[in-house]
Enzyme design. Structure first.
Site, PDB file in Angstrom:
ATOM      1  N   CYS A 297      -4.806   0.340   0.117  1.00 11.81           N
ATOM      2  CA  CYS A 297      -5.509  -0.582   0.591  1.00 11.81           C
ATOM      3  C   CYS A 297      -6.813  -0.334   0.431  1.00 11.81           C
ATOM      4  O   CYS A 297      -7.516   0.872   0.234  1.00 11.81           O
ATOM      5  CB  CYS A 297      -5.446  -0.650   2.423  1.00 11.81           C
ATOM      6  SG  CYS A 297      -3.789  -1.148   2.872  1.00 11.81           S
TER       7      CYS A 297
ATOM      8  N   CYS B   3       0.148   3.113   3.578  1.00 14.04           N
ATOM      9  CA  CYS B   3       0.413   2.467   5.127  1.00 14.04           C
ATOM     10  C   CYS B   3       1.477   1.596   4.995  1.00 14.04           C
ATOM     11  O   CYS B   3       2.186   0.998   5.940  1.00 14.04           O
ATOM     12  CB  CYS B   3      -0.663   1.774   5.630  1.00 14.04           C
ATOM     13  SG  CYS B   3      -1.449   0.301   5.009  1.00 14.04           S
TER      14      CYS B   3
ATOM     15  N   CYS C  62       0.811  -1.131   0.024  1.00 16.33           N
ATOM     16  CA  CYS C  62      -0.012  -0.067  -0.007  1.00 16.33           C
ATOM     17  C   CYS C  62       0.844   1.188  -0.215  1.00 16.33           C
ATOM     18  O   CYS C  62       1.839   1.306   0.698  1.00 16.33           O
ATOM     19  CB  CYS C  62      -0.963  -0.098   0.993  1.00 16.33           C
ATOM     20  SG  CYS C  62      -2.013   1.300   1.321  1.00 16.33           S
TER      21      CYS C  62
END
Length: 279
Positions: A265, A243, A240
């Site tokens: 995500c 994150c 992602c």
């Protein structure tokens, strides 16, 4: 909570009728139970089946989470939360682990579900044999006879055309070694989350007037051939962009400025939680 609404919008008789259908569905995993689908203040096809299950089951102590294709803040999710909130006054949450009741469209959350939680999935087409048999009378008979050659033929034709099973979502599953079931349009990535899940999974189709269920710890297997095994979307070498998480279902996006492809995500709440934990 507004005084001119009954708790959870429905009258108590309607709730009891939907609960009876739900109990029957839980008792016969994967079996489609007909129910008297009510008129709702949202259009059919926008989650009325799932919403009716949620409204019939929710209690004053519940914590509700609503997601739409992985997002808590989408139009569909926000409006459903507003309706339930105005007619119940229950607390809402974006954290999967804090919710007792989760209504979802097209996704199962990334955080593993626990005992005591209920996941309600919105379903547009509950009949897994509809692509090969238009008659409701005949599909009922086929389920009764456990005659699922049509579902296998559908997958076989995909292999002949594309050299693989090409179901991007709603890949049929066998529940408890008995009924072939449509898992709702969740991606193949989420199918395995149904197998022996600790939570109760309910599926509601308002337009088709059907409810069915996967009770906790029930065997759920995606249909596949020995020489063409079931495969999920592959994100092994992806992470992602926000994150840095790996091993989750991701959206493939394109940067409008650079034209570069990146991944993010799909479960926005889980992504945000990961970001906050890193800070």
């Amino acid at each position: 909570m507004k005084a001119n609404y009954n708790f959870a919008f429905f009258d108590e008789g309607s709730k009891r009728e939907i609960r009876r259908a739900t109990l029957k569905a839980i008792a016969i995993p994967g079996y489609q139970v007909p129910f008297a689908s009510r008129e709702m203040p949202i259009g059919r096809g926008w989650g009325t089946g799932g919403l009716q299950l949620t409204l019939s089951l929710i209690g004053k102590k519940d914590k509700l989470k609503v997601i739409d294709q992985g997002a808590d803040e989408s139009l569909n999710a926000v409006n459903i939360k507003k309706l339930v909130g105005k007619t119940t006054g229950v607390e809402t949450t974006d954290r999967t682990e804090n919710a007792t009741l989760i209504q979802s469209r097209h996704r199962i959350p990334e955080v593993p579900l626990k005992e005591g939680q209920i996941l309600v999935l919105q379903v547009p087409t509950p009949e897994p044999l509809r692509r090969v048999e238009p008659s409701e009378y005949i599909t009922k008979r086929l389920h009764g006879d456990k005659e699922y050659s049509g579902a296998w033929l559908m997958l076989f034709e995909q292999i002949i055309k594309y050299d693989e099973m090409s179901t991007g979502a709603d890949h049929p599953v066998m529940v408890n070694n008995r009924y072939v079931m449509a898992p709702s349009p969740i991606p193949r990535f989420d199918n395995s989350k149904m197998d022996s899940a600790e939570a109760l999974i309910l599926l509601g189709a308002g337009r088709e007037k059907k409810v069915y269920a996967v009770p906790p710890y029930t065997k759920v297997v995606s249909l596949a051939f020995e020489d063409y095994p079931f495969r999920i979307e592959n994100f092994d070498d992806k992470f992602c962009r926000l994150c840095g998480k790996t091993g989750v279902y991701m959206d493939e996006l394109v940067d409008e400025t650079t034209g570069e492809t990146y991944y993010q995500c799909n479960d926005t709440s889980n992504c945000l939680t990961t970001l906050n934990e890193k800070r």
